[in-house]
Design an enzyme around this catalytic site. Structure first.
Site, PDB file in Angstrom:
ATOM      1  N   GLU A  57      13.635  19.025  -4.065  1.00 11.31           N
ATOM      2  CA  GLU A  57      13.402  20.363  -4.618  1.00 11.31           C
ATOM      3  C   GLU A  57      12.662  20.274  -5.948  1.00 11.31           C
ATOM      4  O   GLU A  57      11.760  21.082  -6.226  1.00 11.31           O
ATOM      5  CB  GLU A  57      14.741  21.086  -4.809  1.00 11.31           C
ATOM      6  CG  GLU A  57      15.437  21.457  -3.507  1.00 11.31           C
ATOM      7  CD  GLU A  57      16.868  21.949  -3.735  1.00 11.31           C
ATOM      8  OE1 GLU A  57      17.356  21.861  -4.890  1.00 11.31           O
ATOM      9  OE2 GLU A  57      17.501  22.411  -2.766  1.00 11.31           O
ATOM     10  N   SER A 143       5.069  -0.361  -3.546  1.00 12.14           N
ATOM     11  CA  SER A 143       4.560   0.479  -2.455  1.00 12.14           C
ATOM     12  C   SER A 143       3.894  -0.314  -1.339  1.00 12.14           C
ATOM     13  O   SER A 143       3.889   0.118  -0.188  1.00 12.14           O
ATOM     14  CB  SER A 143       3.556   1.501  -3.006  1.00 12.14           C
ATOM     15  OG  SER A 143       4.212   2.495  -3.753  1.00 12.14           O
ATOM     16  N   HIS A 272       7.714  11.512   5.775  1.00 16.38           N
ATOM     17  CA  HIS A 272       7.540  10.168   5.213  1.00 16.38           C
ATOM     18  C   HIS A 272       7.690  10.204   3.693  1.00 16.38           C
ATOM     19  O   HIS A 272       8.336   9.351   3.096  1.00 16.38           O
ATOM     20  CB  HIS A 272       6.162   9.603   5.578  1.00 16.38           C
ATOM     21  CG  HIS A 272       5.855   8.315   4.890  1.00 16.38           C
ATOM     22  ND1 HIS A 272       6.458   7.127   5.222  1.00 16.38           N
ATOM     23  CD2 HIS A 272       5.046   8.033   3.834  1.00 16.38           C
ATOM     24  CE1 HIS A 272       6.021   6.166   4.435  1.00 16.38           C
ATOM     25  NE2 HIS A 272       5.167   6.693   3.575  1.00 16.38           N
ATOM     26  N   SER A 273       7.088  11.199   3.089  1.00 19.27           N
ATOM     27  CA  SER A 273       7.200  11.413   1.644  1.00 19.27           C
ATOM     28  C   SER A 273       6.835  12.871   1.382  1.00 19.27           C
ATOM     29  O   SER A 273       6.560  13.635   2.314  1.00 19.27           O
ATOM     30  CB  SER A 273       6.246  10.481   0.869  1.00 19.27           C
ATOM     31  OG  SER A 273       4.895  10.903   1.047  1.00 19.27           O
TER      32      SER A 273
END
Length: 380
Positions: A57, A143, A272-273
């Protein structure tokens, strides 16, 4: 002349302890869990679930730049962490914050990293969710896919040479097994007989690429057998099964000096993101079915309720408390001072070389010339 078949005649079984209703499966064999540990596991799973909701959020509100959730994979995170010891070294991918949570990483520390403030251990130089903690033996998230896997094997080999009563543990997704690093690491671990546990979160998707487009083998577990690594396929949404598998794997890895591969079959319920919209490549009703019918948190809650260890009042108090703590942590992290610009150039070289000194000088001059183009809350 006889060629080996391209597919096995018998497929690998999936180890389960609890059914979807939280009931013990008949004749299931598992490592016993005490009430104290079980309640802590559940509380951490709820905390992780709430953490994901609140930070997701916050990203949508523009308060942080990026976020990755672990929705649907809470059991893999928490149950595996509970089965390890604090001396075991963790090499995560980016969907394992629950391991850090179990080890004592505070909600404030999570918030500091996501907001990149001065209290962030990475000094604001990493994207949000790229956590790390030297104190908790948790290497910083990177990453780049699968690079952590051979690192874990090297660390495990070092533990073996030093005769430590510990192992290395590395997490990765099914997409990571499509990288060369995975195959090199598996072979390296098998040949050196290093105490490392490979935990593959086979959640069905490597961003938008389904497993059907990645490989034709019977999942991931059979790959371990091909490299001479003992392997098991586990229901990743079954916290008791994950705890038992990792606990047993750790015992074998440390006592027998051998690598173990665990394929945790699950489903990535979230996108996924925050940069992804997974409804563009998979049906929304499929996502909703996994969210409702196969939720690992709900399944484990049913089991501890059956045992008389949990109830609706405790549930309400826990969820309310965690959300309140998280919102407070975010307020503090958001108001905290940012790291100074010169931190961009430190912590790599003992003595900063002249070319970096020149870059730092030019950057500060540029900021002074164009102050409106740079964040006002970052000290120069």
């Amino acid at each position: 002349m006889r060629f080996l078949s391209e597919s096995p005649s018998v497929y690998s079984q999936c180890y389960r302890v609890l059914d979807d209703a939280g009931q013990l499966i008949s004749h299931s064999n598992f490592v016993p869990v005490s009430e104290e540990v079980a309640v802590k596991m559940y509380s951490n799973m709820v905390t992780l679930q709430t953490l994901d909701t609140v930070f997701y959020e916050a990203q949508r509100q523009g308060r942080i730049s990026f976020y990755v959730t672990s929705i649907g994979e809470e059991a893999i995170n928490i149950a595996s962490a509970a089965a390890l010891t604090s001396d075991d070294i963790v090499f995560p991918q980016y969907r394992e914050p629950g391991v850090l949570l179990w080890r004592g990483f505070t909600l404030q520390e999570f918030a500091n990293q996501c907001f990149g403030n001065k209290a962030d251990y990475g000094k604001g130089r990493q994207m949000p969710i790229h956590y790390g903690s030297n104190k908790l033996n948790y290497f910083t998230v990177s990453s780049t896919i699968a690079t952590q896997i051979p690192h874990a094997v090297g660390a495990a080999y070092s533990l073996k040479m030093d005769k430590k009563d510990a192992c290395a543990v590395t997490y990765f997704g099914d997409g990571g097994t499509s990288e060369g690093d995975f195959h090199a690491a598996m072979n390296f671990a098998a040949v050196t007989e290093s105490p490392v546990i490979f935990i593959c979160r086979n959640n069905g998707w490597a961003i938008s690429t389904p497993t059907s487009d990645q490989f034709r083998s019977d999942g991931i577990a059979v790959r371990g057998q091909a490299y001479g690594v003992r392997s098991i396929r586990v229901d990743g949404n079954d916290a008791l099964a994950m705890y038992s598998a990792v606990r047993s794997a750790r015992q074998m890895a440390v006592n027998e000096h051998r690598p173990i591969l665990i394929e945790a079959v699950t489903y990535r319920v979230g996108h996924h993101s925050t940069s992804d919209d997974s409804t563009k490549y998979r049906p929304a009703d499929e996502i909703e079915w996994w969210r409702m019918a196969r939720d690992p948190v709900t399944r484990f809650r049913k089991w501890i309720e059956i045992n008389g260890w949990w109830g609706s009042e405790a549930e309400s108090q826990l969820r309310s408390s965690i959300r309140s703590q998280l919102l407070h942590a975010i307020q503090i992290a958001e108001r905290a001072e940012k790291p100074p610009v010169n931190d961009l150039f430190t912590d790599v070289y003992d003595n900063i070389p002249s070319n970096l000194r020149e870059q730092e000088k030019l950057l500060k001059e540029t900021i002074n010339r164009h102050p409106k183009d740079y964040p006002a809350d970052v000290p120069i």
